[in-house]
Design an enzyme around this catalytic site. Structure first.
Site, PDB file in Angstrom:
ATOM      1  N   HIS A   1      -0.157   5.452  -7.086  1.00 43.01           N
ATOM      2  CA  HIS A   1       0.526   4.195  -6.774  1.00 43.01           C
ATOM      3  C   HIS A   1       1.663   4.490  -5.813  1.00 43.01           C
ATOM      4  O   HIS A   1       2.303   5.532  -5.916  1.00 43.01           O
ATOM      5  CB  HIS A   1       1.080   3.565  -8.063  1.00 43.01           C
ATOM      6  CG  HIS A   1       1.446   2.133  -7.898  1.00 43.01           C
ATOM      7  ND1 HIS A   1       2.671   1.733  -7.420  1.00 43.01           N
ATOM      8  CD2 HIS A   1       0.731   1.007  -8.119  1.00 43.01           C
ATOM      9  CE1 HIS A   1       2.690   0.414  -7.370  1.00 43.01           C
ATOM     10  NE2 HIS A   1       1.535  -0.056  -7.780  1.00 43.01           N
ATOM     11  N   ASP A  55      -5.288  -0.766 -12.562  1.00 41.02           N
ATOM     12  CA  ASP A  55      -6.701  -1.009 -12.283  1.00 41.02           C
ATOM     13  C   ASP A  55      -7.637  -0.028 -12.960  1.00 41.02           C
ATOM     14  O   ASP A  55      -8.841  -0.244 -12.997  1.00 41.02           O
ATOM     15  CB  ASP A  55      -6.947  -0.945 -10.765  1.00 41.02           C
ATOM     16  CG  ASP A  55      -6.276  -2.101 -10.054  1.00 41.02           C
ATOM     17  OD1 ASP A  55      -6.263  -3.194 -10.635  1.00 41.02           O
ATOM     18  OD2 ASP A  55      -5.767  -1.905  -8.943  1.00 41.02           O
TER      19      ASP A  55
HETATM   20  N1  ACO Z   1      -7.105  10.381  -5.580  1.00 39.84           N
HETATM   21  C1  ACO Z   1      -6.896  11.548  -4.929  1.00 39.84           C
HETATM   22  N2  ACO Z   1      -5.831  11.802  -4.160  1.00 39.84           N
HETATM   23  C2  ACO Z   1      -4.926  10.823  -4.023  1.00 39.84           C
HETATM   24  C3  ACO Z   1      -5.064   9.578  -4.668  1.00 39.84           C
HETATM   25  C4  ACO Z   1      -6.200   9.380  -5.476  1.00 39.84           C
HETATM   26  N3  ACO Z   1      -6.398   8.217  -6.111  1.00 39.84           N
HETATM   27  N4  ACO Z   1      -4.027   8.781  -4.357  1.00 39.84           N
HETATM   28  C5  ACO Z   1      -3.246   9.497  -3.553  1.00 39.84           C
HETATM   29  N5  ACO Z   1      -3.784  10.735  -3.349  1.00 39.84           N
HETATM   30  C6  ACO Z   1      -3.189  11.831  -2.561  1.00 39.84           C
HETATM   31  C7  ACO Z   1      -3.386  11.569  -1.068  1.00 39.84           C
HETATM   32  O1  ACO Z   1      -4.558  12.174  -0.577  1.00 39.84           O
HETATM   33  C8  ACO Z   1      -2.131  12.187  -0.494  1.00 39.84           C
HETATM   34  O2  ACO Z   1      -2.346  13.566  -0.443  1.00 39.84           O
HETATM   35  P1  ACO Z   1      -1.626  14.426   0.750  1.00 39.84           P
HETATM   36  O3  ACO Z   1      -0.149  14.282   0.509  1.00 39.84           O
HETATM   37  O4  ACO Z   1      -2.129  15.811   0.514  1.00 39.84           O
HETATM   38  O5  ACO Z   1      -2.072  13.805   2.025  1.00 39.84           O
HETATM   39  C9  ACO Z   1      -1.057  11.944  -1.558  1.00 39.84           C
HETATM   40  O6  ACO Z   1      -1.784  11.804  -2.797  1.00 39.84           O
HETATM   41  C10 ACO Z   1      -0.241  10.682  -1.320  1.00 39.84           C
HETATM   42  O7  ACO Z   1      -1.129   9.601  -1.114  1.00 39.84           O
HETATM   43  P2  ACO Z   1      -0.841   8.405  -0.114  1.00 39.84           P
HETATM   44  O8  ACO Z   1      -2.109   7.697   0.186  1.00 39.84           O
HETATM   45  O9  ACO Z   1      -0.022   8.890   1.028  1.00 39.84           O
HETATM   46  O10 ACO Z   1       0.097   7.511  -1.035  1.00 39.84           O
HETATM   47  P3  ACO Z   1       0.351   5.991  -0.868  1.00 39.84           P
HETATM   48  O11 ACO Z   1       1.576   5.700  -1.632  1.00 39.84           O
HETATM   49  O12 ACO Z   1       0.307   5.589   0.555  1.00 39.84           O
HETATM   50  O13 ACO Z   1      -0.930   5.324  -1.580  1.00 39.84           O
HETATM   51  C11 ACO Z   1      -2.396   4.302  -3.098  1.00 39.84           C
HETATM   52  C12 ACO Z   1      -0.943   4.728  -2.814  1.00 39.84           C
HETATM   53  C13 ACO Z   1      -2.976   3.489  -1.920  1.00 39.84           C
HETATM   54  C14 ACO Z   1      -2.417   3.402  -4.323  1.00 39.84           C
HETATM   55  C15 ACO Z   1      -3.233   5.576  -3.343  1.00 39.84           C
HETATM   56  O14 ACO Z   1      -2.729   6.296  -4.451  1.00 39.84           O
HETATM   57  C16 ACO Z   1      -4.712   5.263  -3.561  1.00 39.84           C
HETATM   58  O15 ACO Z   1      -5.465   5.128  -2.588  1.00 39.84           O
HETATM   59  N6  ACO Z   1      -5.177   5.115  -4.851  1.00 39.84           N
HETATM   60  C17 ACO Z   1      -6.516   4.720  -5.129  1.00 39.84           C
HETATM   61  C18 ACO Z   1      -6.647   3.229  -4.963  1.00 39.84           C
HETATM   62  C19 ACO Z   1      -5.992   2.449  -6.074  1.00 39.84           C
HETATM   63  O16 ACO Z   1      -6.137   2.760  -7.247  1.00 39.84           O
HETATM   64  N7  ACO Z   1      -5.273   1.385  -5.682  1.00 39.84           N
HETATM   65  C20 ACO Z   1      -4.621   0.491  -6.651  1.00 39.84           C
HETATM   66  C21 ACO Z   1      -3.150   0.469  -6.448  1.00 39.84           C
HETATM   67  S1  ACO Z   1      -2.418  -0.486  -7.728  1.00 39.84           S
HETATM   68  C22 ACO Z   1      -2.605  -2.079  -7.253  1.00 39.84           C
HETATM   69  O17 ACO Z   1      -2.779  -2.446  -6.157  1.00 39.84           O
HETATM   70  C23 ACO Z   1      -2.588  -3.031  -8.358  1.00 39.84           C
END
Ligand code: ACO
Length: 424
Positions: free
Chosen positions: A302, A359
């Site tokens: 998140h 979620d």
């Molecule tokens: N699985 C694996 N790796 C992940 C995940 C994941 N679910 N989420 C983040 N990471 C990793 C990224 O690859 C990144 O790695 P890096 O630093 O080596 O590049 C690091 O963690 C940070 O991730 P970002 O995408 O930069 O973080 P951001 O804050 O932009 O994204 C997000 C948050 C979009 C929710 C992300 O965690 C994600 O895509 N999760 C899966 C989708 C999801 O569950 N969304 C629901 C959000 S809650 C809502 O809307 C109600």
């Protein structure tokens, strides 16, 4: 940084404190003073507005609506009461709640012509495609509540949106399965009414199961508002131009649809089903960690929570309660529990502070209640409407409000002469 100001070059900027949470630096004059913009893609360090609605402490895993914890609200309140709280700032008295609930109930029907509008969609249209279109179309049906400068019209539009979303979401579902639309039944609760319009048929009476009704109501509470998330910011940005509330909420729905936001519940359940068996979990964890694989654990991570999402805690508990009460189980839930356990022990997820979000478990319970995955995000939109509407109202009355107009770091070509077609 001293005495309530922060210096940048020769200039000082006011440091502002909220009631709780990080201070902000008021940089509104930065460009005028220095000729520079700030650069913050994704707004990771930017407070876009002041708000008194919802507070999140992402490190501690805290979520408060108007000061009340989400755990307490989910346990002790109901969606109508939380809606009143978000809109008005205080918990209602019994009389206020009764009046509010009656008002919402009286607005649940939609203009009869909207049914024709639905019939323009293909039967296999995604419910979110229908929701975007139909909610936007409300502005064409309710002209008498589109003047955003009239506080009375804003209230009516807010009530209409909250009241009609369950009807529209249920109609989207009915349309996709080829069953007739059901009119609302005002003798039922907000949530009971939605369940009946979704799962009932005109041919026989529908009895609302109180366990499902309570669980569904709790799911609505968990999704009611969440600070300046992507869809809420979309609603505010759309609204900042003076667009009418129905159009703004339609914009919010479009944003919510994305798999990185509201669409994650659908994606999470699809992922859990694809995993299918606990034995396959390590394979998916390895894929999530692989930089060359775009796969991510859906329902994990998140932008704000760097701890357990408090909504996921309630959601997991609700799944257990519903399964126990209904004496059912789902192997997908076992996969989810074990996946969470393994991921939380894994250094990759620990280092990046990736925890289950709301979620992760919501799909399991919505599926048990009988919703197809394509409806999950529509349910999220239904519940989030109250948050969107409350935030939109807050924005309209904010004296600092301006049209949202970010700037950019331009990286394209500099000025060059136009080349005629025959010379290219
Ligand atoms: N699985 C694996 N790796 C992940 C995940 C994941 N679910 N989420 C983040 N990471 C990793 C990224 O690859 C990144 O790695 P890096 O630093 O080596 O590049 C690091 O963690 C940070 O991730 P970002 O995408 O930069 O973080 P951001 O804050 O932009 O994204 C997000 C948050 C979009 C929710 C992300 O965690 C994600 O895509 N999760 C899966 C989708 C999801 O569950 N969304 C629901 C959000 S809650 C809502 O809307 C109600």
């Amino acid at each position: 940084m001293t005495d309530g100001t922060v210096s940048f070059g020769d200039h000082r900027y006011k440091r502002m404190s909220g009631s709780v949470g990080p201070d902000v630096v008021d940089i509104r004059k930065l460009y005028a003073d220095t000729g520079m913009f700030t650069y913050d893609p994704g707004f990771t360090s930017t407070a876009s507005c002041q708000s008194a609605l919802t507070y999140i402490d992402g490190d501690e895993g805290v979520l408060l609506h108007r000061g009340y914890t989400i755990g307490e609200l989910a346990e002790q309140s109901n969606f109508m009461e939380v809606s009143y709280l978000l809109l008005n700032g205080e918990l209602p008295s019994a009389a206020e709640l009764n009046r509010f609930t009656t008002t919402i109930t009286r607005h649940t029907m939609v203009n009869e012509q909207l049914a024709q509008f639905f019939r323009g969609f293909r039967r296999d249209a995604h419910p979110m495609a229908i929701m975007c279109g139909v909610v936007g179309a409300l502005s064409a049906f309710y002209h008498d509540s589109t003047d955003i400068h009239d506080p009375a019209q804003r209230v009516i539009a807010s009530h209409r949106l909250i009241a009609k979303m369950p009807t529209i979401a249920a109609m989207a579902y009915k349309y996709s399965v080829g069953q007739p639309f059901l009119y609302p039944d005002n003798s039922l609760s907000y949530t009971g009414n939605f369940l009946r319009m979704t799962f009932g048929v005109p041919a026989e009476p529908y009895v609302v199961d109180p366990i499902i009704e309570r669980a569904m109501d709790r799911i609505f509470i968990l999704h009611a508002d969440h600070e300046q998330n992507a869809s809420t910011s979309t609603v505010r940005l759309a609204g900042s131009s003076g667009a009418n509330p129905f159009a703004c909420i339609a914009a919010g729905i479009a944003c919510l649809w994305g798999p990185a936001h509201g669409g994650a519940n659908e994606a999470a359940l699809n992922m859990l089903r694809e995993i299918g068996h606990p034995e396959r979990i390590p394979e998916f964890i390895a894929r999530a960690k692989d930089k060359n694989d775009p796969f991510r654990l859906m329902g994990f991570g998140h932008r704000v929570y760097k701890n357990y999402d408090p909504r996921a805690t309630v959601m997991q508990k609700t799944v257990r309660e519903v399964f126990a009460a209904m004496k059912v189980s789902d192997p997908v839930f076992d996969v989810a529990i074990q996946l969470e356990e393994l991921a939380l022990k894994d250094d990759y997820f620990a280092e990046k502070k990736l925890f289950p979000n709301v979620d992760f478990y919501s799909g399991v319970i919505l599926s048990a209640i009988g919703f197809p995955t394509s409806m999950f995000t529509a349910l999220f939109a239904l519940a989030r409407t109250v948050g969107w509407v409350a935030q939109w109202n807050e924005m309209i009355t904010d004296p600092d409000q301006k049209i949202g107009r970010p700037r950019q770091l331009y990286t394209g070509p500099t000025a060059r002469p136009y080349v005629a077609l025959d010379q290219r």
